[in-house]
Each structure stands twice: as C-alpha cells, then as structure tokens.
Design an enzyme around this catalytic site. Structure first.
Site, PDB file in Angstrom:
ATOM      1  CB  SER A 658      -0.938   0.007   1.217  1.00  0.00           C
ATOM      2  OG  SER A 658      -0.198   0.036   2.420  1.00  0.00           O
ATOM      3  CE  LYS A 701      -2.938   1.878   5.105  1.00  0.00           C
ATOM      4  NZ  LYS A 701      -2.669   1.310   3.769  1.00  0.00           N
TER       5      LYS A 701
END
Length: 822
Positions: A658, A701
């Site tokens: 990611s 996040k």
C-alpha cells in the site's frame, strides 16, 4: 491539473433516522431470521436434507458472524419435526465376557429397563435365600439326605449280614472300616486267639474275609458317588427353586418387554447364569451383608458377581423427546466416542461394562452434532476417530490410540453401536481450505460448505432486518431498547467495520458488545432508552481502552522524536501511511519515506528488504516501481541510476504494497528534483502502468495523519491522497468530515501516479508526445532529462556502459547495439 478533493458527503454515508419506521426497538417484533446469510442458510438446509452418505456440513466464517447460533436454531427446528431416536444399553455378554453387548430399545425405555434390572437384583438377593431356606425345600433336601443315609445303611447292612453268616464283623479303625473274625462267644478274636484256631478254620475265615473285604471296598468306593448324586439332586432342586423364583420375579418385566426379542433373550441368559452360578451368588450376598452396599457392589467386592446382571443405560431419551442436537465444546477423543473408566482395587485397575460412558456421538445418534473444528483438530486422535466413526457409520469405544496400535492390550471390547448422525463443523475459512487441500477424507465426509459472509448489502431491507435483530438481542438480554437515532448510529458503525459505504457488517458479536456497553452507560444516567450519545460514548470508550500505543506514537511525532513533516516541501521525501493492529484495535501511523538517487547500473535498492525487514508483498511493490520506471523512461536506453528507498525510523517489519505509490512519488521527486508537499500524505498500491490501486485500512490511515495535522494546527493545505477506488470505503470520523467541510483538510482521490505527483508537486505530470518526449516544465520531462543526464555522465566517465551479463564494459557502439538488438 490536480484532482478535486472529495466533497464531504462522500466521506461518510449517514443513516437517516427518518428512514427507520419506529421510535425505539421496543416496537419491533422478535426476529430470529438470519440477516445477510442467504447463501449459508441455503447450504445448511441442503446438507441437513440430504440423506446420502457424506453430506455433513462445514460452516465457515470469521468468529462472531453468528454461525453457531444460526446453526443451533436451524437444527433445533429440524430436530423438533423428527422422531426421538432409540435408547442404547450395554449388558454383559455371557458367551463373550470381554465383549459387552449393545441393546437397542425404543426411546424412553432404556432407563426403566436398567432400573427394573437393578430392582430385580435387589429383590433376588432377598427372594433366593428365602426360597432356598423355605420349609418345603428343607423337607425335600432332608428327604434326599435321608435317602442317601438309608441307602448307605442298607448297603452296610448287607455286608454286615454276610459277615455275620461267616462269623465275621465290621470294625471301625483309624484307617477306616475293616472285617474281623468272631469267636464262639461272639467276641472279636485277637491275634493270638486267631492263631490258635485250626488251620482249616483260619484259612476259611481268611477266604471269607478277603471276599467280603472286596465287597466292602467296592461299597466304600460307591459311597462318594452316591453322595455326589445326592449333591447333584440337591443342586438341581436348588436350581429348580431358583429358576422358579427368578421366573416369578421376571414375570412382569418379561411381559413389559414382550415386544423386544433381544431383551427377552438377555433375560433368559441372566436366569441361566444365575442358576449356573447360584452358590457364588449366594456366597457373595452373605459376605456382602457385612459391608456398605456401595463397597460391596464395586468390582472386586463380594457382590461383584451381581454387577454382570445390571444394565448400563448408555443413552436415554424421555418420552416425547425429539431428535437430539448436541453441542460438544470439549471434543476430546473420549468425549466424542465414549470411554471405559476403571476402578482401583488393591492396586489393580478393574473395569466392566457398567463403567462404559457415552460420548457426544452416542448422545447425538439419530440427530445432530455440532463441533468447533479447531478444537477437534487440537486434541490427539479426536479427528481420526471422528472420521472413522463417520466412514464406518458405527461408534466403537476404544482408548485413545487403540486404533493406531499404541495400546497393545484391551480389557474390554464393547460391541459397536450403529451411527446415524449429521455432523456440523464450525471453523474459520482457513481451516476449511487447509482440510480440503490436505485431507482427502474431509472432502468425502463434509461435502457441503456453508460460507458465512462477514458483510451484506446496505439495503433498506437489510437495514430494517438488522434493526429488528438489535431489538431482539436487547429484549433477550434485558437491555434497554435503542432509540431510532441510536440504531442509525449502530448501522453507520456497521458500515465502518467493513470499510464500505454500501455494506453492513454481519459480525453481530461486535454490535452486541456495543449495545451492552451503551446500555451500561445509559444505566449510569438512569436513561430509559439507549440514545445516539450513549452509542458514541461506548465507541469512544472502546477506542480509549486500547489507545495507549497510538497515543504514545502521536506524542513522539508531536515532540519531534519521530520525524513527520506536515508543512513545507522536500525533494525525495513523502509521508506514507501505514496501519497497525494491536489486538482488536486498528490505527493509522504516518511514516516518512525517502528516496535518494545517483549514477549507477539501474538498481532500485529496497533497504527494508536488504535488512530482512521487508515482507514479500512490500518487495513486490518495489519491484513494480522498477518495472514502471524502466517501461516509461528507459525503452531505448538502459537506466544509469542507483536509487534507494527506505521507511525512515522504522524498527519493525514492513509488509504490504500500500506504500508503493508513495515510494514511486518519492522516486520521481528525487529524479526530477521537484519538492513534494509535506502537508499531504499518500497511500495506495500501483501497477506497472502507473494505475493506483485500492488498499485496506483507508479510514484509519486518513485519521492517523489527520490527528497529527490537527495537533499542530490545520492550515487548509493538508490532506491525504488515496486511490479513487477507495472512495466508497470511506466512513471517516465526524471531526475529519467537519474539517473537510470547512476546507481545513482534504481527501484527494487519484487514479494514476501522474495525478498523485501533480497533487503533491503542483506541477503537471506531462503526457508522452508523438516524438516520445514530454512537455517542458512537466515532472516526467524533468525525470527523463535527469535519467538522460546520468546516462551521459556515465558514458563520459567510463566511455562505455556496464554489461551485467558478461561482467565487462561495452564500448559506445556495442552499447547501442545491446540496447536495440534489432
């Protein structure tokens, strides 16, 4: 131009309380219907309806999705419509004492039979001695004894008469009976007197004594036989009396069991064995009178002989019982297939059929058995013996390891019981996949899988069904009803749990825990219902209880111990976003990613991988960067750079791809020498063509970077770049959404790395033109120029390019040919 930030209404999809047609969940009816598990319910119904062999069920899904409760409820409904199974008893097999016999009785009749036999034994201990000591039996026994005595006296009388006729008489010596001569006066002749008789007389007397002595010896030899015959007659008398007494005692029991030939056969065998071992039984009763009944009847006790006449009712079902549904939460091998217990007697372990105990398969026989797969697999021999029972369709009680030959001897070998059961295994998906791959028997025995989904569509129907289920849970557990806005907040949290605006969680355990905790908070306020504020407080409390590590990390960032910039611009440096999971808590953690480039041989060094901190997925992402760079900028010439990528201040393993978009942006920035905005963080995977791909943990996040920016003060230039395909997964906190609404923070969705680099630099990325170049002032133009400069500098320094295949240097012409073999 940089992409536009997402509007606030795309950052969080709220549930409008007006769409919920109730004021509180108290108005909703109870509902046991599964929500969002149509596929699993169809598989469960199919498996339970299939009568063919091997159609047992494996219910797979993550813990908390309601597998067990749904399975139990469905099986209970099926079992209610099925007849009750037979009872099973173990009895002594008089022909094979080491192999107890299994008897099947109609349900509800096993325990009464066992109780009747126990009462029969108790009555027998009284009735038999009384019958044998009766006056009639005593007279008959006395008559037999008198008959023996008369016969003996008659035989001795004949011998005595013959002796008298020959002037002899019987005398009793210490060694037994003997013949002696008589004198004229009728007295026994002594030795001297006998020698004074004439020789002819002495010889005649000797001949007569020898002949009569032989007759006497024959008589003495016959007498033990006569006594044995008398004893046999006495025993036959006692057997006849005992048999008549037992027949009388069993008369009612035999009438009750007249429809069960196996039971009648066993009762006849019991009668025969008692009659054959009458003396042993009576002696044990006499010795057992001096001991407590519990001790006397134990194996090895005086009444141990009576234990073989008992009935061990292994499985009993009351009248009216339906098919059983058994849930075994401790599936060891003995708990599954049964066990044989032992009692200690003078240092030895003794066992008999009365110590056979049933297992879960016995209790579930004729119905359903529910087991947790990981528990079965965790106990030695449990899985093997379960499979063996299902394949053989019989339950064989053996000590653990007996089937594998680990135990050389076996004290008892109980007769196997036929098995007719449907087994449901509950487990995680990974267990199902591993068993399917590595255990051929599993595929034969568990042919149906019920796949429980962890999420469902966020449709109006499912929303209302979920609300009804919440109300049902509240009533069953005595919780306060939920208000309409509280239900709406729970539904929103359900979408957050699965990271999808269009989905809802089916993990009812999480929602039920949230309800319980909110109910507790409402109780502290003496509120009649659970409101939205209580749900919010419970959610915050759940986070706060496990928030210590996240707070410490944020403190270190705010204090400057961990370097994360939220303003300014830097070349080759970008804020990546990672996610950490500790137990049940999940939170985002910003991480500085830096890149440095120099002249080299086309190497892209992943420092994390070099020091064994990078996982395979992360390494894959870095290798994709190398492929992207070569395909876009080095189609005709080799790459003449060496670049290194690293997660700064990383002290643990890095896994996942990611961060590959962030790493690529740092690499392009370092090559183009264009600074990247530090007020932006970026997450997303990337493919070889530069398309940005979705990642997980997007909400955590974003919130992790937002918390850092908010602590330092939101400037309006800060935000997060995410893959455009992750936009539907956003269910952000209210403070993040509010900041975006006010323009103090932004979420930028990108589809390509070019959009990401434009957002980070404010410069156009630049598209390839017809001549193969890029527009002036674009980032890609700067990257291409830097790579060309490195290539020229390398040729100026060495006059040649490296040949990695041969390990020598190539000249300029050779280099051109190697770059374009055609």
């Amino acid at each position: 131009m940089p992409v536009s930030p997402l509007p606030p209404d795309r950052l969080y999809v709220a549930c409008d309380p007006a769409d919920l047609p109730f004021a509180t969940t108290a108005e909703l009816p109870d509902s046991d219907a599964p929500v969002g598990q149509d596929r699993a319910v169809a598989a469960l119904t199919f498996a339970m309806g299939m009568a063919a062999e091997g159609y047992n069920l494996f219910a797979l899904g993550i813990q908390g999705t309601g597998k067990e409760s749904l399975v139990r409820r469905h099986l209970a409904e099926l079992a209610a419509a099925m007849p009750g199974p037979d009872d099973w008893c173990y009895v002594h097999d008089f022909a094979q004492p080491h192999r107890p016999r299994a008897l099947s009785l109609p349900h509800g009749r096993g325990r009464p039979f066992a109780q009747a036999m126990a009462a029969l034994i108790e009555d027998m201990t009284v009735a038999l001695p009384r019958a044998l000591d009766s006056e009639a039996v005593a007279h008959r026994r006395q008559a037999l004894e008198q008959e023996l005595k008369a016969r003996q006296e008659a035989a001795f009388g004949d011998v005595q008469k013959a002796a008298t006729e020959h002037h002899l008489t019987l005398v009793r010596l210490s060694s037994g009976l003997a013949l002696a001569p008589l004198g004229e006066d009728g007295e026994v002749l002594a030795g001297d007197a006998f020698q004074k008789l004439p020789e002819a007389r002495r010889e005649a007397l000797k001949r007569d004594m020898a002949r009569l002595q032989e007759q006497l010896d024959h008589l003495l030899r016959q007498m033990p036989r006569w006594e044995r015959d008398t004893r046999r007659k006495v025993r036959a008398l006692e057997r006849q009396v005992a048999a008549e007494a037992l027949d009388h005692l069993m008369e009612d029991l035999k009438a009750e069991m007249a429809d069960l030939p196996q039971v009648l056969e066993h009762l006849d065998a019991v009668t025969a064995d008692i009659v054959d071992n009458l003396r042993e039984v009576l002696r044990g009763e006499a010795e057992g009178e001096a001991l407590p009944a519990a001790l006397a009847s134990q194996p090895g006790g005086p009444l141990a002989a009576l234990r073989r006449y008992r009935v061990n009712c292994l499985v009993h079902h009351a009248d009216g019982d339906t098919a059983p549904v058994v849930v075994e939460d401790h599936p060891t091998q003995p708990n599954l297939v049964g066990r044989l217990e032992h009692l200690q007697h003078f240092g030895a372990l003794i066992a008999d059929f009365n110590l056979i105990k049933p297992g879960a398969l016995h209790r579930a026989n004729g119905g359903f058995l529910v087991l947790e797969a990981h528990k079965v697999l965790a106990h030695p021999f449990a899985w093997q013996d379960l499979k063996r029972a299902l394949k053989a369709r019989e339950i064989r009680i053996e000590p653990p390891g007996q089937a594998s030959g680990l135990l050389p001897t076996l004290s008892l070998d109980p007769q196997a019981i036929p098995l007719r059961v449907k087994v449901v295994l509950l487990g995680e998906p990974m267990i199902f996949y591993l068993l399917s791959e590595h255990d051929p028997d599993f595929r034969e025995l568990f042919k149906v899988a019920a796949d429980f989904d962890y999420r469902m569509a966020r449709s109006p129907a499912n929303t209302r069904a979920l609300a009804g289920l919440l109300g049902t849970i509240a009533r069953r557990e005595g919780l306060k009803p939920l208000s309409r806005d509280a239900v709406a907040r729970v539904i929103e949290h359900g979408a957050r749990l699965v990271e999808d605006q269009g989905k809802l969680t089916t993990h009812m355990a999480s929602l039920a825990d949230l309800m319980r905790e909110a109910d507790h908070l409402a109780g502290l306020e003496n509120a009649a219902t659970v409101g939205q504020a209580h749900i919010e407080a419970a959610l915050k409390a759940q986070i706060a209880r496990l928030d210590r590590v996240r707070e410490h990390i944020q403190e270190e960032i705010e204090e400057g111990t961990v370097l994360i910039a939220t303003s300014g611009a830097e070349v080759g440096q970008v804020n990546g976003l990672t996610v950490m999971q500790l137990g049940t808590t999940l939170f985002g953690r910003p991480a500085r990613i830096s890149c440095r480039v120099r002249m080299g041989r086309g190497e892209l060094i992943d420092i994390e991988r070099e020091v064994d901190l990078g996982g395979p997925l992360h390494s894959k992402g870095v290798m994709i960067l190398s492929a992207f760079l070569a395909a876009r900028f080095a189609e005709d010439t080799p790459l003449s750079l060496s670049a290194s990528l690293v997660f700064e201040q990383s002290h643990g393993p890095i896994e996942g791809d990611s961060a590959s978009t962030a790493e690529l942006c740092a690499l392009l920035s370092a090559l183009a020498e264009v600074p990247l905005a530090q007020g932006l963080a970026i997450t997303g995977a990337v493919d070889q063509t530069g398309r940005v791909q979705a990642i997980g943990g997007v909400n955590e996040k974003i919130e992790g970077f937002f918390d850092i920016c908010a602590a330092r003060g939101l400037s309006g230039d800060q935000g997060v770049i995410i893959p455009a395909s992750n936009a539907r997964h956003l269910m952000l906190r209210a403070d993040v959404v509010e900041a975006c609404r006010d323009g103090r923070f932004a979420i930028h969705p990108v589809e390509t790395v070019d959009q990401a680099i434009e957002t980070l630099t404010g410069l156009p990325a630049g598209e390839r033109q017809d001549d193969g170049g890029y527009p002036a002032g674009s980032v890609n133009r700067k990257v291409a120029a830097r790579l060309a400069a490195l290539h020229r500098r390398q040729r100026q320094l060495y006059g040649e390019a490296p040949d990695p295949a041969r390990g020598r240097r190539l000249g300029p012409r050779e280099e051109d040919k190697a770059a374009d073999p055609g």
